[in-house]
Scaffold this motif. Structure first.
Motif, short mmCIF file in Angstrom:
data_model
loop_
_atom_site.label_atom_id
_atom_site.label_comp_id
_atom_site.label_asym_id
_atom_site.label_seq_id
_atom_site.Cartn_x
_atom_site.Cartn_y
_atom_site.Cartn_z
N MET A 121 64.03 -1.81 2.58
CA MET A 121 62.89 -0.95 3.14
C MET A 121 62.60 -0.22 1.80
N LYS A 122 63.56 0.13 0.89
CA LYS A 122 62.95 0.78 -0.34
C LYS A 122 62.06 -0.38 -1.41
N GLN A 123 62.71 -1.57 -1.21
CA GLN A 123 61.68 -2.55 -1.86
C GLN A 123 60.32 -2.89 -1.46
N ASN A 124 60.34 -2.80 -0.03
CA ASN A 124 59.02 -3.52 0.74
C ASN A 124 58.23 -2.20 1.23
N ARG B 292 57.54 14.18 1.97
CA ARG B 292 58.12 14.95 0.74
C ARG B 292 57.03 15.19 -0.32
N GLN B 293 56.97 13.86 -0.71
CA GLN B 293 56.10 13.63 -2.14
C GLN B 293 54.61 14.19 -1.96
N GLY B 294 54.19 14.04 -0.62
CA GLY B 294 53.12 14.77 -0.36
C GLY B 294 51.65 13.79 -0.53
N ASP B 295 51.68 12.71 -1.44
CA ASP B 295 50.50 12.14 -1.73
C ASP B 295 50.71 10.62 -1.85
N GLY C 252 66.47 10.33 -2.81
CA GLY C 252 67.33 8.86 -2.86
C GLY C 252 66.91 7.79 -1.94
N ILE C 253 66.23 8.39 -0.75
CA ILE C 253 65.78 7.35 0.24
C ILE C 253 64.21 7.24 -0.02
N ASP C 254 63.51 8.40 0.04
CA ASP C 254 62.21 8.62 -0.60
C ASP C 254 61.23 7.55 -0.17
N LEU C 255 61.29 7.19 1.17
CA LEU C 255 60.12 6.38 1.78
C LEU C 255 59.00 7.27 1.98
N PRO C 256 57.84 6.42 1.96
CA PRO C 256 56.43 7.24 2.01
C PRO C 256 56.03 7.45 3.51
N VAL C 257 56.73 8.32 4.21
CA VAL C 257 56.48 8.55 5.67
C VAL C 257 55.79 9.71 5.81
N CYS C 258 54.69 9.93 6.65
CA CYS C 258 54.07 11.10 7.16
C CYS C 258 54.05 11.00 8.77
N SER C 259 53.46 12.00 9.23
CA SER C 259 53.29 11.83 10.89
C SER C 259 51.83 12.49 10.98
#
Lengths: 429, 429, 429
Positions: free
Chosen positions: A234-237, A259-262, A299-306
């Motif tokens: 998941m982190k790779q793709n 969390r990263q927001g952008d 450390g997981i850091d997937l780009p997920v928002c809602s």
């Protein structure tokens, strides 16, 4: 043929899923996944045995609830699980005792602020039992002896979950995640799985540049277990992801950032909400509350928002018996489906574009320009040239659309026309 | 001696250039360049033959217009090119026919919103003919037969343009570009060439750190042709550029950024407008409309912005017979000349400065500090020291001036004094 | 045991230091440093001989003032240094003459805007003599002859200063600098040395991660001399610094940034003011006026800002006899001490944190989570998890606290608890 579920169909699925008594584990989860499996061809099922360590957590015993009630001295069921599965506290341990009202009070849960709601309460990790009821009913219980029965098992078993990978031309993935662990509640939670099912059916029916990973897990522990088994890939793709939750009512639009927001997911969500939904509430990541908590963990850091309608925790019916089928509607579900399809379409069309000509191209000789130049005709052509004038290879579709003050799907249509005329080139696949 | 044109001189040049019937090509362009050549010693002339490919475009046939009119049944000229060259649509093909009013209407152009203006219309790339007239006159034309004559040639020839390179100590260049393809219109366009001429004469009369490239081309196609022949050198050398257009009236100040938005040209323009012009309107690059369209095209990427008075497309007289010599004035032209000289002076003085002392220098021993320290005297000296206190070698003159809340030319004067006292060093040539 | 001076103690020190006639050099400075040396064990004393070159400056002759007065014809002292040491202009050269009032006027200084204040005036670098008096007294001086006496020496000697290095576990330093060159004035200047003394005593009494450099110098020239002797080490080690000045009254909070504007010192100051002081005025570096002028000079570039109460130059009593012991108070001094201790505590606790778990940790099994999940319990736990959820190793304590909308010292307490539970790791020492 493009498979577009109607709001009425989606509402019908929710209505059929509503009665199942879902929890973190147990038969209600399996019933739910069985139903979803009939809607979504290829849905894959998994189990994790009780006792399995998943990151910092351990899968607990499986909970099977068969019956539960509080009966008065006459044997009349004052509180009855068969009438409303929220009456029993989630993960209640078995009990069969007679006790007076005073002792019983320690095991009753009600909400004085909403005296006609049955609150939703669980105790996953501390063995306990309890009953939830309206505050009005609680206050009307006469003193005296009551028989309290929870007919349940809490013993080693499994936690169930499911996923589906819909492959595209490219191994880059978009994550769509929802949860299946709440008993009879409609906006939070059934709107999420129902939208996921509609999106899965639609995605399978259309050409895809990217791959799609749909995840159906019990909230929190399910997401943690899922990540513990799939994190590397998941982190790779994963290039973008969306939590599907609270998408069934028709009262508001809500955005909760990653969390990263952008990230690409955030940029897509904000752009789509702005152009296709109208007014929307923007929350802080501090107001998160679903599995973005895991997906966005350091450390997981997937780009997920809602992108939600009325966000969990903000509407009065949340986590109570009033979050029922009357709260959601075909129209709310249908608009959520539409907006999510637009978001995915934007990501599918998102490319870095670069103009192929030095200087403005001669649109006229390609039949793309008004033949006679009047005061305003160059302004019209300029509108057309604008998307090219910013296409310097460094901006993606969303940034280009925002530079020229258009919506991304309209800009994409212009880029497709310009690409067909050889005036613009995509910098990526 | 510094050669400073007065507003009256500039207005006089505009008045003499006004009658020439300029177009994309043809004798009017050559007349204009001949006149400018007399004002600007060393102006170099070029031609591009019809049919030449320049980037995505092809140079069209040359247009020579000798006469044009619409005559009524009595032979009376109802519409007469000799009275007003805007009456004939630019690039009208030759015609000599009699037709009734209904058929003629397809070839008439007027502006119902401005019934007393003759609109400016061209048809460069589709062979056609037409007449422009006030809406009032058009409505008063009686039915009947008219003789329509356009005595013109459209045949292979050349497109004319001119430039001038005024060398400085340094091969780095500043681009000043204007256009010479509009018939009798004053703010858009003659104010531009007239300001270019005044700047060229001034630049030739003063010491120069940088080199200056002045470009006089037909708009759009001329700029594209010019770039097709000069792009490599211009990309290597151009540090800032300004479009000279709509600089003749005295009603407003306008700023149109480059596509990148924060080039040296943009920073200079904004600083100069803020400090020397007062209130000004800031437009978006989306509202561009002149040759910055080519200069800022992706892959060309020259740092070109525009400082204008009333911007093209925003004032009611734009592209009509009302954009005449009454719209511009000596005062407007003079202030534009002054502001552009200040912008060029800022760029000439723009350096990275670095203080030569550790800690504040002792201004007193250099006679630069009040001898007696009172409550306010250190504040005065501090004002003087401020420009040094920010001179860390990483900020240029404009950034330093903005840090200490001064205008750049005043800050430059302080830096010159401090450099003479050995207290500050320039980091560049 | 933690050594916490009370506001009353600090006020008492200021009252005892008040009468000494400090100047750039001379016995008043030594008296002051002697007194401070008794408060601060280990304070180190230094001298720089007159005539020494320090960067761009030269140490002037030492000034010793014994007596000074203006006597009328009856021998009555109209203006008497013994009553108020501000009456003599700082660095007045010796004189003993009789002159009439007209001639005397050239040597009198008063402030018409504050007719009851005696202004503070010096002439360090131009030999001169003068008297300062209230404007009211000046206007009431009768014509006639006056005897003018300044009994002073101006001859080669030394400039005195002092410092103290309080070592920590780490050679990285925090600079605390104050000045000791103003005669009897309280907010500007004695509040500064008095706060420095209280901080020095407190720092010596507590465990320290970082080292602390306290500097007591005559303003401007002292700081320049100090930097000329210590610059290399200070540039290597200083991670944050604060000017201690104007910290004695209780009317306002003020923040003056470093030139860079966003150093650790600035971030700490703004965070502490926002969370612990309430409303505060933010000044520009252009409004600086103390030794940050030297510390922030280009090439020196130390990260030094100021947290003050009423800033120098902004309050009416500034640089006059009215800046006396009635202007400062125990409460003002005590709050300044408290805020500066909090700032230093924030810097001591400032680390880059990184969560140790993948996904949210199970707080429950560590006794850190409510056992029964109700509608709001996850929100409480979320609050706790928030500090972890942002701890990605790239944010320091201050940034993390601001991300979760807490104050840094409260966030530090949570991180300490989480670190003890093994849930978070510090990325630095």
């Amino acid at each position: 043929m493009e498979h577009l579920a109607t709001g009425e169909e989606m509402y019908g699925w929710a209505a059929e899923l509503f009665p199942f008594c879902r929890s973190l584990t147990g038969p209600g989860v399996r019933q739910t996944l069985d139903y979803l499996g009939r809607l979504i061809p290829g849905l894959r099922r998994y189990t994790v045995p009780s006792g399995t360590q998943v990151f910092d957590w351990t899968i607990p015993d499986e909970w099977t609830i068969r019956d539960a009630y509080i009966a008065d001295a006459d044997g009349h069921r004052a509180v009855d699980f068969r009438a409303q599965n929220l009456h029993v506290m989630g993960y209640s341990a078995p009990v069969d005792r007679v006790m007076d009202l005073a002792e019983l009070q320690d095991h009753l849960y009600s909400d004085p602020d909403q005296p006609d709601s049955i609150p939703y309460v669980t105790s996953y990790y501390k063995r306990n039992w309890g009953f939830c009821l309206t505050h009005r009913q609680r206050q009307s219980l006469p003193p005296g002896l009551y028989r309290v029965v929870v007919d349940a098992d809490l013993q080693p078993g499994v936690m169930d979950y499911a996923d589906l990978l819909i492959p595209g031309q490219d191994s880059r993935e978009i994550l769509l995640s929802t949860y299946i662990c709440h008993p009879s509640m409609a906006n939070n939670e059934l709107s999420g799985p129902v939208l996921a099912a509609a999106l899965a059916r639609w995605l399978a029916s259309v050409p895809r540049r990217f791959s799609y990973r749909l995840v159906f897990v019990p909230e929190t522990l399910g997401a943690i277990a899922y990540l513990s088994r799939n994190l590397t890939g998941m982190k790779q793709n994963t290039i973008a992801g969306f939590m599907l939750t609270c998408v069934g009512d028709d009262r508001a639009w809500s955005y909760l950032p990653s969390r990263q927001g952008d990230t690409l997911a955030d940029r897509t969500a904000r752009h789509a909400l702005r152009h296709y939904a109208g007014a929307f509430d923007t929350y802080s990541f501090l107001q998160r509350g679903s599995d973005e908590r895991q997906y966005c963990w350091p450390g997981i850091d997937l780009p997920v928002c809602s992108v939600m309608r009325s966000k969990y925790g903000t509407y009065p019916e949340y986590h109570s018996s009033r979050d029922d089928l009357s709260l959601i509607c075909a129209s709310g579900l249908s608009k959520s489906f539409d907006l999510h399809r637009r978001m995915l379409s934007i990501i599918e069309a998102n490319r870095l574009w670069r103009t192929a000509s030095y200087g403005e191209p001669q649109l006229g000789k390609r039949g793309l320009y008004p033949a006679i130049s009047t005061k305003n005709s160059y302004l019209e052509a300029q509108k057309m040239v604008d998307v090219l004038a910013y296409a310097d290879g460094g901006l993606d579709l969303i940034a280009l659309a925002e530079a020229v003050e258009m919506d991304a799907l309209s800009a994409a249509a212009i880029f497709d026309k310009m690409a067909a005329a050889g005036l613009v080139k995509s910098m990526d696949q």
